[in-house]
Design an enzyme around this catalytic site. Structure first.
Site, PDB file in Angstrom:
ATOM      1  N   SER A 286      37.563  11.153 -16.413  1.00  0.00           N
ATOM      2  CA  SER A 286      37.136   9.880 -16.984  1.00  0.00           C
ATOM      3  C   SER A 286      37.451   8.663 -16.131  1.00  0.00           C
ATOM      4  O   SER A 286      38.513   8.559 -15.522  1.00  0.00           O
ATOM      5  CB  SER A 286      37.815   9.695 -18.342  1.00  0.00           C
ATOM      6  OG  SER A 286      37.658   8.364 -18.768  1.00  0.00           O
ATOM      7  N   ARG A 332      30.725   1.997 -11.023  1.00  0.00           N
ATOM      8  CA  ARG A 332      30.622   3.356 -10.513  1.00  0.00           C
ATOM      9  C   ARG A 332      29.855   3.475  -9.207  1.00  0.00           C
ATOM     10  O   ARG A 332      30.269   4.198  -8.303  1.00  0.00           O
ATOM     11  CB  ARG A 332      29.947   4.230 -11.575  1.00  0.00           C
ATOM     12  CG  ARG A 332      30.830   4.399 -12.770  1.00  0.00           C
ATOM     13  CD  ARG A 332      30.183   5.218 -13.843  1.00  0.00           C
ATOM     14  NE  ARG A 332      31.154   5.431 -14.908  1.00  0.00           N
ATOM     15  CZ  ARG A 332      30.886   6.038 -16.055  1.00  0.00           C
ATOM     16  NH1 ARG A 332      29.669   6.475 -16.296  1.00  0.00           N
ATOM     17  NH2 ARG A 332      31.823   6.196 -16.962  1.00  0.00           N
TER      18      ARG A 332
END
Lengths: 639, 264
Positions: A286, A332
């Protein structure tokens, strides 16, 4: 251009569009709702929440999934959390800020109105889930706890340890099972949608393969919802579950639904690196770990010392160095690219040299092992099981892996595709994340679509559309069934020399090499040729053992890989056409001197929606121009 | 350490092969050769299947999906243990470094009347879905919820509810129980919802209905041996069963009937 794309975005101020639209939409009265049947394909967050909510309203819902139980849908694996603009932390969050962060995070390639609606709905999602009994993390005072995620400077992420997706999915699954109990939802498990049936220009049903009996079955309805997830498995190795496929969406695409921005794929920065040839999937760790873990590589290329032997001044905490204001919580796409640069420069770590460290040493010293274990215990345990290493003692080794696809079937503001009556929800549509999705936004979007958008917009469609009763004996169903049957018998009868997996792996390698973290015109052209050749070989040399009349996992895979072999081509085509870098789409030719993505708003501020023209034929491009009336188009910076 | 080990294992698998639920099954010996220690158990089976396909044989059927221990699809007996030798682990999380070169490994599907075999190691666990649909939820229609922080929940209650809600519905509890009882699965859901204030309104009806459904599916009775909890990959505690028994007793004593047709 044959068809103009109308986004159906309502007029007016961005913050009032959805409210006004809800009032303007037509309603279906309760007595008429029970005359309508709605098919929902997929039972992840978007599908299960849609099925539950539509069932509650009184529609007859038929819910389909490939799994033995709807609870196995891949939403279950989402770890980190779900965003909502609750501002419980009093740290300056608001609907507008979540909207702003998401538009910016998506590198200005999402539709503003959709994103604003998503941000508005986000708060109701948390309320709904808590009322259902979703056990979110809480503070000692009994109130909900939050953490921060990449691309945001506020703490707006709600979570249930590292199993948020599981808990939200179980909430939606239970809500749907309640409707199964009330006979509002009929459940069809172990069914794979292999065709969309269109009658008089409207989506009116589906053809599925019963994965237990092998039977080809038809189901009719007044409207069809696809909530069938993304297509990261085109890369073979991804964080997706094994059964995740583009099949349902692709078959709908072949029947006329435009496919938007297929090249917008998200490569997640923190996944456990590839270990060997037989690796079947990659496991994500995560993003929440980047709250406390620090990403680094040695400063010197080829430094093979044990991480504990490398002193701080010889480590390059590159995210903190390059992006001082966001640091390890850079979005990301950016974090992935920087990891790639670190490895390309010879500073990669671990036995393969294709990894970076994610180090908890400082956090453990600061907060103690117990606090870290409370936050991430199950993730640390998961890591230890896979690698055999203890991340409390040795830094985790991480490398980016395909994780999520922002692209998907084109939908308008009502989430309806270019095929009237075909709605698309969750990851399967393209709408809200632009060229890069922010962490903890996928769960939010899936549930927003299912709980709070579709129940309104489908009602509006049904109230405005005349749908005659339709039997599955209709020629359109028979034709689709026959096409599916002949495709299956063709696959079974090739009896070639290569397994389905060997084709899938080869396709995946091509996609990763040329259409992965960085792309170039030259590479993409090569990939287009390679994929076309591979597809040809597949249809002459694949071996599908067993028979089609019972459980046959190899046949299931063959159908999915056949579709990936077509869809991969469209991804490369789209990537080649988009002569700019934005979000997860990084074209080597278009970068700034310090290797950041160089967007071209003059020529590419649009959604690229592709219309199918036949296998092996170039799809036709349609453009939906994007207008940014609220968030000013600007160079995205996290520095 | 991932990627470092060059050690390859040669293993003897004894795999339960059964064409369908109408056929008789039997154990078949299959060799697994050159297996990497870093491979997961299911990747080892992928490798075996690849060679079976090359030989023109039927690959071994098994359920699997996420391959990270959360979807609950995979699960079979490995040398008599549900999900294999490691505690708190699903088959897909089990790695071959847990085995030694030359080992014999026996693979068998979950055995329970309520879980009929579909093929090889695949079984039908839809009974679990029917137990959930018999009240394993909180009845709240979309759009009716008050503000999420309007109802504080003590952290220990929330944590305990969460621990029960982590059940993945894999069926290891049933397969490990000599009576094939589904008490751990059912009690995990009863506990999850009974521990939260939101779950109180329906708690009586919920436990009565879920237990009745569980019984009608053909699961056995609980004799408190604890094999279920020991095998549970999510380590759900036996106290959940105790809690369900208490809830069931209270519900049986406290059951009241709503007035039919009164504004409903």
């Amino acid at each position: 251009m044959s068809q103009k794309l109308d986004s159906q975005v309502p007029s007016g101020d961005i913050s009032e569009k959805w409210t006004k639209h809800k009032f303007n939409m037509k309603l279906v009265n309760p007595a008429n709702k029970r005359k309508h049947t709605i098919i929902v394909v997929g039972t992840g967050l978007a599908g299960a929440s849609a099925a539950a909510s539509l069932g509650e309203l009184g529609y007859n819902v038929k819910a389909f999934c490939v799994h033995e139980s709807p609870r196995r849908a891949h939403s279950v694996a989402a770890q980190g959390g779900i965003n909502a603009a609750k501002n419980y932390k009093n740290d300056g969050d608001s609907v507008y800020r979540l909207f702003y962060d998401t538009v910016k995070g998506g590198d200005f390639r999402a539709r503003e109105a959709n994103v604003h609606r998503l941000a508005e709905i986000s708060t109701s999602i948390i309320d709904q889930c808590v009322a259902q009994g979703v056990p979110f993390a809480r503070e000692y005072g009994g109130l909900l706890s939050n953490r921060s995620f990449g691309g945001a400077q506020v703490s707006r992420t709600f979570y249930a340890r590292g199993q948020t997706g599981q808990q939200l999915l179980i909430g939606a699954y239970q809500a749907m099972m309640r409707q199964v109990d009330r006979k509002q939802v009929e459940l069809f498990t172990r069914r794979e949608m292999l065709d969309l049936v269109i009658v008089e220009g409207k989506a009116r049903g589906i053809v599925v393969r019963n994965l237990l009996s092998g039977a080809i079955e038809s189901y009719s309805a007044d409207s069809v919802i696809l909530a069938t997830g993304g297509y990261s498995n085109v890369f073979f190795l991804s964080t997706n579950a094994m059964a995740c496929a583009v099949t349902a969406a692709w078959r709908a695409h072949k029947k006329g639904a435009f496919f938007a921005n297929p090249c917008f794929t998200q490569i997640h920065p923190t996944c456990i690196p590839v270990a060997g040839e037989m690796q079947s999937k990659l496991t994500l760790m995560s993003e929440s770990l980047r709250n406390d873990g620090r990403v680094w590589v040695p400063k010197t290329a080829g430094d093979k010392r044990h991480p504990s032997q490398i002193p701080d001044n010889e480590r390059d905490y590159y995210l903190e160095r390059v992006y001082p204001s966001f640091g390890n919580l850079a979005p990301r796409d950016i974090a992935s690219r920087q990891a790639k640069f670190a490895v390309d420069s010879g500073r990669g770590v671990g036995p393969t040299g294709v990894a970076v460290y994610l180090d908890f040493r400082d956090a453990i010293n600061r907060l103690g092992k117990k606090a870290i274990s409370e936050r991430y215990g199950n993730l640390f345990q998961m890591y230890a099981k896979i690698t055999g290493e203890d991340p409390y003692e040795v830094p985790m080794r991480m490398f980016p892996a395909p994780h999520y696809t922002m692209g998907g079937l084109w939908v308008d503001y009502n989430l309806m595709s270019t095929v009237p009556g075909l709605f698309v929800a969750g990851e399967a549509n393209f709408s809200d994340h632009g060229a890069n999705r922010l962490g903890a936004s996928a769960l939010m979007q899936g549930l927003a679509d299912g709980y709070f958008v579709l129940p309104y917009t489908i009602g509006n469609y049904l109230a405005n559309t005349k749908t005659d009763k339709l039997e599955t004996s209709h020629d359109a169903f028979k034709g689709a069934e026959n096409a599916v049957k002949s495709e299956i018998s063709k696959l079974m009868n090739i009896k070639g020399n290569r397994s389905v997996d060997s084709f899938h792996k080869e396709l995946g390698r091509t996609m990763w090499e040329y259409c992965g973290m960085s792309r170039s015109a030259e590479g993409l052209k090569k990939a287009l040729g390679d994929i076309s050749k591979l597809r040809e070989e597949f249809w002459t040399n694949v071996r599908v053992p067993g028979d089609a009349s019972y459980v046959n996992p190899e046949l299931e895979k063959a159908c999915r890989v056949a579709d990936f072999l077509e869809q991969g081509e469209l991804m490369c085509q789209d990537a080649l056409e988009r002569n700019e870098s934005c979000g997860g789409h990084f074209r080597e030719e278009y970068q700034t001197p310090d290797n950041e993505a160089k967007r071209d708003d003059e020529n590419f501020c649009h959604v690229a929606a592709w219309e199918f023209q036949g296998v092996g034929k170039k799809a036709q491009l349609h453009k939906e121009e994007l207008k940014f009336e609220n968030v000013k188009l600007s160079t995205r910076s996290y520095k | 350490m991932a990627g470092t080990s060059q050690k390859k294992l040669n293993l003897k698998l004894k795999v339960w092969r059964q064409k369908s639920n109408k056929d008789q099954g039997s154990f078949v010996e299959i060799n697994a050769e050159g297996v990497s220690e870093d491979a997961s158990f299911l990747e080892m089976l992928d490798q075996v299947n690849e060679s079976l396909i090359k030989k023109g044989d039927d690959p071994i059927a098994f359920d699997h999906d996420c391959r990270e221990g959360i979807c609950g699809s995979c699960g079979f007996m490995i040398n008599g243990n549900a999900h294999g030798p490691q505690k708190g682990t699903t088959v897909c999380q089990l790695h071959m470094r847990a085995f030694k070169d030359g080992d014999s490994i026996v693979l068998e599907p979950w055995r329970a009347t309520a879980f009929p075999v579909i093929k090889d190691l695949m079984v039908n666990r839809s009974a679990f879905d029917r137990i959930i649909s018999a009240g394993g939820f909180i009845s709240v229609d979309t759009g009716n919820a008050p503000d999420a922080n309007g109802l504080p929940v003590p952290k220990p209650d929330a944590d305990e509810a969460f621990a029960n809600a982590t059940c993945i519905g894999c069926g290891a509890c049933v397969a490990s129980c000599k009576n094939a009882s589904a008490m751990l699965f059912t009690s995990a859901k009863v506990s999850h919802l009974a521990l939260l204030p939101q779950g109180q309104v329906e708690k009586t009806e919920r436990v009565l209905r879920m237990v009745a459904q569980m019984d009608s599916e053909g699961f056995g009775s609980c004799t408190s041996t604890g094999a279920c909890s020991a095998a549970c990959p999510k380590e759900i505690k036996l106290t959940s069963i105790a809690r369900m028994n208490r809830e069931l007793l209270a519900a049986t004593l406290n059951k009241k009937e709503a007035v039919e047709g009164d504004g409903v």
